[in-house]
Design an enzyme around this catalytic site. Structure first.
Site, PDB file in Angstrom:
ATOM      1  N   ILE A  87     -51.720 -59.897  82.915  1.00  0.00           N
ATOM      2  CA  ILE A  87     -50.898 -60.986  82.364  1.00  0.00           C
ATOM      3  C   ILE A  87     -51.726 -61.974  81.527  1.00  0.00           C
ATOM      4  O   ILE A  87     -51.188 -62.682  80.691  1.00  0.00           O
ATOM      5  CB  ILE A  87     -50.151 -61.726  83.503  1.00  0.00           C
ATOM      6  CG1 ILE A  87     -49.044 -62.630  82.937  1.00  0.00           C
ATOM      7  CG2 ILE A  87     -51.116 -62.515  84.380  1.00  0.00           C
ATOM      8  CD1 ILE A  87     -48.110 -63.203  83.977  1.00  0.00           C
ATOM      9  N   SER A  91     -51.595 -45.176  75.265  1.00  0.00           N
ATOM     10  CA  SER A  91     -52.279 -45.495  74.008  1.00  0.00           C
ATOM     11  C   SER A  91     -52.293 -44.306  73.053  1.00  0.00           C
ATOM     12  O   SER A  91     -52.335 -43.151  73.484  1.00  0.00           O
ATOM     13  CB  SER A  91     -53.731 -45.873  74.345  1.00  0.00           C
ATOM     14  OG  SER A  91     -54.546 -45.788  73.208  1.00  0.00           O
ATOM     15  N   GLU A 146     -54.767 -43.411  71.688  1.00  0.00           N
ATOM     16  CA  GLU A 146     -56.051 -42.730  71.914  1.00  0.00           C
ATOM     17  C   GLU A 146     -55.880 -41.427  72.692  1.00  0.00           C
ATOM     18  O   GLU A 146     -56.791 -40.609  72.720  1.00  0.00           O
ATOM     19  CB  GLU A 146     -57.007 -43.662  72.657  1.00  0.00           C
ATOM     20  CG  GLU A 146     -57.642 -44.719  71.765  1.00  0.00           C
ATOM     21  CD  GLU A 146     -58.822 -44.198  70.957  1.00  0.00           C
ATOM     22  OE1 GLU A 146     -59.612 -43.424  71.497  1.00  0.00           O
ATOM     23  OE2 GLU A 146     -58.938 -44.562  69.783  1.00  0.00           O
ATOM     24  N   TYR A 176     -62.196 -43.551  77.077  1.00  0.00           N
ATOM     25  CA  TYR A 176     -60.991 -44.374  77.223  1.00  0.00           C
ATOM     26  C   TYR A 176     -59.730 -43.531  77.001  1.00  0.00           C
ATOM     27  O   TYR A 176     -58.776 -43.600  77.781  1.00  0.00           O
ATOM     28  CB  TYR A 176     -61.048 -45.526  76.208  1.00  0.00           C
ATOM     29  CG  TYR A 176     -59.753 -46.303  76.096  1.00  0.00           C
ATOM     30  CD1 TYR A 176     -59.464 -47.350  76.970  1.00  0.00           C
ATOM     31  CD2 TYR A 176     -58.816 -45.988  75.111  1.00  0.00           C
ATOM     32  CE1 TYR A 176     -58.275 -48.050  76.877  1.00  0.00           C
ATOM     33  CE2 TYR A 176     -57.625 -46.685  75.016  1.00  0.00           C
ATOM     34  CZ  TYR A 176     -57.361 -47.710  75.893  1.00  0.00           C
ATOM     35  OH  TYR A 176     -56.177 -48.407  75.795  1.00  0.00           O
ATOM     36  N   GLY A 212     -68.969 -51.514  62.028  1.00  0.00           N
ATOM     37  CA  GLY A 212     -69.225 -50.080  62.139  1.00  0.00           C
ATOM     38  C   GLY A 212     -68.558 -49.363  60.975  1.00  0.00           C
ATOM     39  O   GLY A 212     -68.657 -49.804  59.813  1.00  0.00           O
ATOM     40  N   ARG A 228     -56.256 -46.701  60.960  1.00  0.00           N
ATOM     41  CA  ARG A 228     -55.391 -46.884  62.123  1.00  0.00           C
ATOM     42  C   ARG A 228     -54.000 -47.332  61.643  1.00  0.00           C
ATOM     43  O   ARG A 228     -53.822 -47.774  60.520  1.00  0.00           O
ATOM     44  CB  ARG A 228     -55.941 -47.974  63.055  1.00  0.00           C
ATOM     45  CG  ARG A 228     -57.193 -47.592  63.819  1.00  0.00           C
ATOM     46  CD  ARG A 228     -56.900 -46.607  64.924  1.00  0.00           C
ATOM     47  NE  ARG A 228     -58.069 -46.383  65.758  1.00  0.00           N
ATOM     48  CZ  ARG A 228     -59.075 -45.571  65.450  1.00  0.00           C
ATOM     49  NH1 ARG A 228     -59.075 -44.905  64.307  1.00  0.00           N
ATOM     50  NH2 ARG A 228     -60.093 -45.418  66.276  1.00  0.00           N
ATOM     51  N   ARG A 260     -69.217 -45.411  66.478  1.00  0.00           N
ATOM     52  CA  ARG A 260     -69.017 -44.833  67.816  1.00  0.00           C
ATOM     53  C   ARG A 260     -69.452 -43.371  67.848  1.00  0.00           C
ATOM     54  O   ARG A 260     -69.352 -42.691  66.822  1.00  0.00           O
ATOM     55  CB  ARG A 260     -67.546 -44.942  68.199  1.00  0.00           C
ATOM     56  CG  ARG A 260     -67.139 -46.391  68.348  1.00  0.00           C
ATOM     57  CD  ARG A 260     -65.674 -46.556  68.650  1.00  0.00           C
ATOM     58  NE  ARG A 260     -65.367 -47.982  68.674  1.00  0.00           N
ATOM     59  CZ  ARG A 260     -64.159 -48.482  68.738  1.00  0.00           C
ATOM     60  NH1 ARG A 260     -63.108 -47.676  68.778  1.00  0.00           N
ATOM     61  NH2 ARG A 260     -63.968 -49.787  68.757  1.00  0.00           N
TER      62      ARG A 260
END
Ligand code: G4F
Length: 324
Positions: free
Chosen positions: A9, A130, A132, A154, A216, A222, A283
């Site tokens: 929250i 997600s 991802e 993740y 990076g 995205r 990454r």
């Protein structure tokens, strides 16, 4: 009056969701990590309102890794709806904190599903999944039928939580929903995510407090939406006759470089004088082009994103300038 329980929250989505539910006359309960500030940042206005705090908004100390504390909080709140938003949500950091990410983001979801299932009156359950989970997808844009293929710790942990949510729906009859959320931003975004990092740096450079911005991979693409739009979708997902999974996305791709150009332009500066790419910030693996197809959410939930990418970045730059 409906009762809701929100994990996470204190974060961007959790705080916007709390505001939305309170405006819809819910009693809202949220779990906060023991030792955390208790939502000083994004919940401060709600906490300062004596008509709201401890009247219709309640905070419980319970870490998602602590089943006993979570059970106590859930029993006290007796919610009709549980929104599970808490996670270790930074993809880059998940390479440094692999086990922790799997414990919090993956096992944390399973722990909550199991607790919810065993409550005398199991509430409806929302899992913040997600994009991802798609990692390196074979189809574009991605929708609810796209095979999962995570390429980051993740993404892998979120895939586990997503699949467990489906398993609890199919096998235990839980009203369990996955919202497959593509990137969504706002002035409340954490400082280590790329939109906020860029907007903060632009405001600091404009005010003479920072000299350069190191990033990076600026060619990464995205599908960036606005957090307030996505939180409305999250709520709608639990208001249906039957539980299902929904993609929340805009369907539009942008590059990190587009954010750089928009943000510097907003303050009248030439980005080329200040931005530098640094190999260390790349990454080990990074999805190249995640873009979602939100047709199902539009058709079934009547959900429509209303705030554009350009408006979101402009709002974030203005918020950073104001903060300085
Ligand atoms: O803002 P980001 O860190 O978000 P990322 O990794 O896409 O994840 C976010 O969205 C997901 C939904 O798709 C969520 F599930 C997740 O929890 C989180 O909210 O990075 C966006 C892109 C990446 O390609 C990254 O490599 O920006 C690239 N990037 C380039 N330079 C950078 C930087 N990201 C960060 N954080 N910092 C940089 O300096």
């Amino acid at each position: 009056m409906k009762r809701a329980f929100i994990t996470g929250i204190e974060g961007q989505d959790g705080s916007y969701l709390a505001e939305l539910l309170l405006a819809n006359h819910y009693e809202v309960h949220g779990s906060i990590r023991p030792g955390s500030s208790g939502g000083e940042k994004h919940l401060s206005a709600l906490k300062a309102d004596p008509k709201i705090f401890q009247k219709t908004l309640f905070l419980h100390q319970a870490d998602v890794e602590d089943a006993n504390a979570l059970r106590t909080a859930l029993e006290q709140a007796a919610p009709d709806e549980v929104y599970h938003l808490a996670s270790q949500s930074h993809v880059g950091q998940s390479f440094e904190k692999v086990e922790e990410t799997c414990r919090i983001t993956g096992m944390g979801t399973l722990r909550l599903l199991e607790l919810v299932r065993k409550l005398p009156q199991p509430p409806r359950f929302f899992h913040a999944s997600s994009s991802e989970i798609f990692g390196s997808p074979e189809q574009s844009p991605q929708d609810e039928t796209t095979p999962v293929n995570p390429i980051t710790p993740y993404g892998s942990a979120k895939t586990f939580g997503t699949q467990m949510t489906r398993i609890y729906r199919r096998n235990f009859g839980l009203f369990a929903v996955n919202g497959i959320l593509f990137n969504h931003e706002s002035p409340r975004r954490g400082e280590n995510f790329v939109t906020r990092k860029i907007c903060r740096a632009v405001a600091a450079i404009k005010s003479g407090k920072q000299k350069e911005l190191t990033l990076g991979d600026t060619s990464a693409q995205r599908d960036w939406g606005n957090a307030r739009d996505y939180v409305r979708g999250i709520w709608l997902g639990l208001q249906q006759q039957t539980p299902d999974d929904y993609v929340f996305a805009t369907g539009r791709l942008h590059r990190v470089q587009d954010i750089v150009e928009l943000a510097f332009e907003a303050v009248g500066l030439d980005w080329q004088k200040y931005v530098r790419q640094e190999k260390q910030l790349f990454r080990p693996a990074d999805p190249r082009q995640l873009v979602g197809n939100p047709a199902k959410a539009k058709r079934i939930l009547g959900w429509e994103p209303q705030i554009s990418f350009e408006q979101t970045i402009a709002e974030m730059v203005q918020a950073e300038l104001k903060a300085i």
